[in-house]
Motif scaffolding. Sequence first.
Motif, PDB file in Angstrom:
ATOM      1  N   ASP A 252       2.856  48.799  11.553  1.00 49.28           N
ATOM      2  CA  ASP A 252       4.050  48.166  10.973  1.00 49.28           C
ATOM      3  C   ASP A 252       3.557  47.381   9.760  1.00 49.28           C
ATOM      4  OD1 ASP A 252       6.551  45.731  12.178  1.00 49.28           O
ATOM      5  OD2 ASP A 252       6.192  46.697  10.225  1.00 49.28           O
ATOM      6  N   VAL A 253       3.688  48.021   8.567  1.00 48.68           N
ATOM      7  CA  VAL A 253       3.054  47.458   7.368  1.00 48.68           C
ATOM      8  C   VAL A 253       4.065  47.368   6.233  1.00 48.68           C
ATOM      9  CG1 VAL A 253       1.246  47.818   5.615  1.00 48.68           C
ATOM     10  CG2 VAL A 253       0.785  48.388   8.020  1.00 48.68           C
ATOM     11  N   LEU A 254       4.035  46.255   5.524  1.00 50.69           N
ATOM     12  CA  LEU A 254       4.839  46.107   4.305  1.00 50.69           C
ATOM     13  C   LEU A 254       3.928  46.340   3.108  1.00 50.69           C
ATOM     14  CD1 LEU A 254       7.578  45.163   2.919  1.00 50.69           C
ATOM     15  CD2 LEU A 254       6.451  42.943   2.661  1.00 50.69           C
ATOM     16  N   ILE A 255       4.263  47.366   2.314  1.00 49.37           N
ATOM     17  CA  ILE A 255       3.478  47.638   1.110  1.00 49.37           C
ATOM     18  C   ILE A 255       4.204  46.925  -0.039  1.00 49.37           C
ATOM     19  CG2 ILE A 255       2.624  49.381  -0.492  1.00 49.37           C
ATOM     20  CD1 ILE A 255       3.350  50.480   3.016  1.00 49.37           C
ATOM     21  N   LYS A 256       3.669  45.782  -0.444  1.00 49.70           N
ATOM     22  CA  LYS A 256       4.374  44.915  -1.393  1.00 49.70           C
ATOM     23  C   LYS A 256       4.459  45.547  -2.775  1.00 49.70           C
ATOM     24  CE  LYS A 256       3.045  40.517  -1.103  1.00 49.70           C
ATOM     25  NZ  LYS A 256       2.006  39.457  -0.872  1.00 49.70           N
ATOM     26  N   ASP A 257       5.642  45.389  -3.382  1.00 55.51           N
ATOM     27  CA  ASP A 257       5.912  45.848  -4.758  1.00 55.51           C
ATOM     28  C   ASP A 257       5.815  47.364  -4.921  1.00 55.51           C
ATOM     29  OD1 ASP A 257       4.023  42.986  -5.865  1.00 55.51           O
ATOM     30  OD2 ASP A 257       6.186  43.180  -5.449  1.00 55.51           O
ATOM     31  N   ALA A 258       5.801  48.107  -3.815  1.00 59.51           N
ATOM     32  CA  ALA A 258       5.803  49.571  -3.969  1.00 59.51           C
ATOM     33  C   ALA A 258       7.170  49.994  -4.498  1.00 59.51           C
ATOM     34  CB  ALA A 258       5.525  50.228  -2.626  1.00 59.51           C
ATOM     35  N   VAL A 259       7.202  51.048  -5.304  1.00 57.50           N
ATOM     36  CA  VAL A 259       8.436  51.509  -5.946  1.00 57.50           C
ATOM     37  C   VAL A 259       8.955  52.756  -5.227  1.00 57.50           C
ATOM     38  CG1 VAL A 259       9.454  52.352  -8.114  1.00 57.50           C
ATOM     39  CG2 VAL A 259       7.642  50.606  -8.169  1.00 57.50           C
ATOM     40  N   TRP A 260      10.111  52.602  -4.535  1.00 56.07           N
ATOM     41  CA  TRP A 260      10.664  53.691  -3.729  1.00 56.07           C
ATOM     42  C   TRP A 260      10.794  54.970  -4.542  1.00 56.07           C
ATOM     43  CZ3 TRP A 260      12.446  53.398   1.452  1.00 56.07           C
ATOM     44  CH2 TRP A 260      13.126  54.512   1.894  1.00 56.07           C
ATOM     45  N   GLU A 261      11.346  54.872  -5.728  1.00 60.55           N
ATOM     46  CA  GLU A 261      11.638  56.051  -6.552  1.00 60.55           C
ATOM     47  C   GLU A 261      10.354  56.822  -6.867  1.00 60.55           C
ATOM     48  OE1 GLU A 261      14.562  57.074  -6.730  1.00 60.55           O
ATOM     49  OE2 GLU A 261      13.892  58.824  -7.880  1.00 60.55           O
ATOM     50  N   HIS A 262       9.251  56.112  -7.026  1.00 62.41           N
ATOM     51  CA  HIS A 262       7.993  56.794  -7.393  1.00 62.41           C
ATOM     52  C   HIS A 262       7.399  57.548  -6.201  1.00 62.41           C
ATOM     53  CE1 HIS A 262       7.263  53.790 -10.922  1.00 62.41           C
ATOM     54  NE2 HIS A 262       8.329  54.553 -11.094  1.00 62.41           N
ATOM     55  N   ASN A 263       7.827  57.174  -4.984  1.00 65.07           N
ATOM     56  CA  ASN A 263       7.245  57.787  -3.782  1.00 65.07           C
ATOM     57  C   ASN A 263       8.259  58.599  -2.995  1.00 65.07           C
ATOM     58  OD1 ASN A 263       4.347  57.126  -3.373  1.00 65.07           O
ATOM     59  ND2 ASN A 263       5.078  55.052  -3.708  1.00 65.07           N
ATOM     60  N   ARG A 264       9.401  58.957  -3.619  1.00 68.22           N
ATOM     61  CA  ARG A 264      10.456  59.643  -2.865  1.00 68.22           C
ATOM     62  C   ARG A 264       9.973  60.870  -2.092  1.00 68.22           C
ATOM     63  NH1 ARG A 264      15.792  59.853  -3.020  1.00 68.22           N
ATOM     64  NH2 ARG A 264      15.906  62.045  -3.494  1.00 68.22           N
ATOM     65  N   PRO A 265       9.248  61.805  -2.733  1.00 71.41           N
ATOM     66  CA  PRO A 265       8.860  63.018  -1.982  1.00 71.41           C
ATOM     67  C   PRO A 265       8.042  62.691  -0.736  1.00 71.41           C
ATOM     68  CG  PRO A 265       7.863  63.001  -4.193  1.00 71.41           C
ATOM     69  CD  PRO A 265       8.751  61.821  -4.124  1.00 71.41           C
ATOM     70  N   LEU A 266       7.131  61.727  -0.846  1.00 67.56           N
ATOM     71  CA  LEU A 266       6.303  61.339   0.307  1.00 67.56           C
ATOM     72  C   LEU A 266       7.174  60.663   1.363  1.00 67.56           C
ATOM     73  CD1 LEU A 266       3.599  60.664   1.782  1.00 67.56           C
ATOM     74  CD2 LEU A 266       3.510  58.597   0.368  1.00 67.56           C
ATOM     75  N   ILE A 267       8.017  59.726   0.929  1.00 66.31           N
ATOM     76  CA  ILE A 267       8.854  58.967   1.875  1.00 66.31           C
ATOM     77  C   ILE A 267       9.783  59.898   2.648  1.00 66.31           C
ATOM     78  CG2 ILE A 267      10.769  57.303   1.999  1.00 66.31           C
ATOM     79  CD1 ILE A 267       9.360  55.815  -0.368  1.00 66.31           C
ATOM     80  N   LEU A 268      10.383  60.856   1.951  1.00 69.49           N
ATOM     81  CA  LEU A 268      11.315  61.761   2.638  1.00 69.49           C
ATOM     82  C   LEU A 268      10.586  62.630   3.658  1.00 69.49           C
ATOM     83  CD1 LEU A 268      13.668  62.676  -0.353  1.00 69.49           C
ATOM     84  CD2 LEU A 268      13.955  60.915   1.404  1.00 69.49           C
ATOM     85  N   LYS A 269       9.332  62.983   3.375  1.00 68.90           N
ATOM     86  CA  LYS A 269       8.533  63.776   4.304  1.00 68.90           C
ATOM     87  C   LYS A 269       8.140  62.927   5.516  1.00 68.90           C
ATOM     88  CE  LYS A 269       8.037  67.630   3.598  1.00 68.90           C
ATOM     89  NZ  LYS A 269       8.737  68.798   4.228  1.00 68.90           N
ATOM     90  N   LEU A 270       7.793  61.657   5.274  1.00 67.59           N
ATOM     91  CA  LEU A 270       7.460  60.747   6.386  1.00 67.59           C
ATOM     92  C   LEU A 270       8.671  60.591   7.303  1.00 67.59           C
ATOM     93  CD1 LEU A 270       5.469  57.946   4.483  1.00 67.59           C
ATOM     94  CD2 LEU A 270       4.539  59.517   6.212  1.00 67.59           C
ATOM     95  N   LYS A 271       9.836  60.448   6.701  1.00 71.87           N
ATOM     96  CA  LYS A 271      11.064  60.274   7.501  1.00 71.87           C
ATOM     97  C   LYS A 271      11.353  61.538   8.305  1.00 71.87           C
ATOM     98  CE  LYS A 271      14.297  57.383   5.014  1.00 71.87           C
ATOM     99  NZ  LYS A 271      14.514  56.272   5.707  1.00 71.87           N
ATOM    100  N   GLU A 272      11.089  62.686   7.702  1.00 75.47           N
ATOM    101  CA  GLU A 272      11.312  63.976   8.401  1.00 75.47           C
ATOM    102  C   GLU A 272      10.452  64.050   9.658  1.00 75.47           C
ATOM    103  OE1 GLU A 272      10.765  67.415   5.786  1.00 75.47           O
ATOM    104  OE2 GLU A 272      10.315  68.671   7.557  1.00 75.47           O
ATOM    105  N   MET A 273       9.287  63.401   9.611  1.00 75.08           N
ATOM    106  CA  MET A 273       8.364  63.415  10.771  1.00 75.08           C
ATOM    107  C   MET A 273       8.842  62.447  11.848  1.00 75.08           C
ATOM    108  SD  MET A 273       4.632  63.185   9.051  1.00 75.08           S
ATOM    109  CE  MET A 273       3.583  64.169  10.100  1.00 75.08           C
TER     110      MET A 273
END
Length: 423
Positions: A252-273
């Motif tokens: 359970d980690v907060l990645i500070k100042d990360a930009v959602w838009e820049h990581n969309r493809p990765l984030i959507l794949k993580l959510k799919e898992m």
Amino acid sequence: MDKIIIEGGNTRLQGEVTIEGAKNAVLPLLAATILPTQGKTILRNVPILSDVFTMNNVVRGLDIKVDFNEDQNEVVVDASGDILDIAPYEYVSKMRASIVVLGPILARNGHAKVSMPGGCTIGSRPIDLHLKGLESMGAKITQFGGDITATADKLKGAHIYMDFPSVGATQNLMMAATLAEGTTVIENAAREPEIVDLATLLNKMGARVRGAGTETLTITGVDQLHGTEHDVVQDRIEAGTFMVAAAMTSGDVLIKDAVWEHNRPLILKLKEMGVEVTEEERGIRVKSDTAKLKPVTVKTLPHPGFPTDMQAQFTALMAVVNGESTMIETVFENRFQHLEEMRRMGLHSEILRDTAMIHGGNDLQGAPVMSTDLRASAALILTGMVANGTTVVGKLTHLDRGYYKFHEKLANLGASIKRVSEA
Ligand code: EPZ
């Protein structure tokens, strides 16, 4: 030689982590500081990485004043006055990204000599698209004795179609076009966030770059550029690496100042898992229970596809998810070497050309492993956190190119990890 030693098996990363400015943004930004003939350029949020020191030396080699104030993460460049036009082998051979100084030197001096970058372990890394684009702008290119020599009294605007949306070629051509006569159109251009960051800096310098982030760039040449100030964009690959680290340790980690838009493809794949990824005020939070994650298929592609620079790290996550996952690497021809090392830790996988089948969910055992490239190093360290026993990762020169205090950040999140110097 330093080594990283990890005691793995029941790591659960928890807490907050800060990320640095992007390596793959700051390197072309430093190349762009060659262009202004008036005033200083100040870059802030500069990460303290070996590749940054190397690029600083490449620019200094042109008789340009470069000051790196590490305490402030700030680089000040003064390129006013005459500059040299040779980028020497000793630096280019250390870091192939140095090739992006070719366009700026040529645009400024009308002549440039840059050592031909070699390949690297992940692929042959040709630069044909860089050279073809410069030739279409009127440059005469010759190659002799390992050096590329480019000459052009005055680059002319051209309509360039890139066979592949190469990041480096897009950057080289965009920078060259800022001082060309007339307008340059680059079709099938790279769309990475680092391209947008470079266009932003160039426009602050007085350039006229339009369409950054889309597949078509239009650059109207101007007579000269001036110094400016700019904050380097956050490192989406470092941020993504910590997202994967949290996901694969039921963390359970907060990645500070990360930009959602820049990581969309990765984030959507993580959510799919089945990983929980949420956007919060201060950054992106990642929570997971690896027992509930589902295997997935991932294909790396140029942005906005899944980033090849997250491929190795993501296979480490696939290794802990029950079932058969598939990773298809379409960008580089030899970027699965980390899987050979993970096999030593008990990972079952089959590689067939650009496709790796990962049989995840089996227990992994710690082992001494060798890192072959930057992202492979990170992937092996992450795997060490979930393998039972001790994992030792050597050849950390790769890791130090792209991650600042990686082991310290993981230790602060709860990993049992240390870095030791060996005689
Ligand atoms: C940049 O490299 C990044 N490096 C790489 O990150 C990243 O993996 C890559 O872009 C792709 O996203 C920096 O920004 C410093 P490319 P670059 O030109 O510009 C082929 C990391 O781990 N190609 O987009 O070299 C090439 O062979 C590093 O941080 C040609 O065929 O990447 C490759 O297969 C690794 N002809 C593909 O394009 C050319 O003229 C992608 O290369 C140029 C490239």
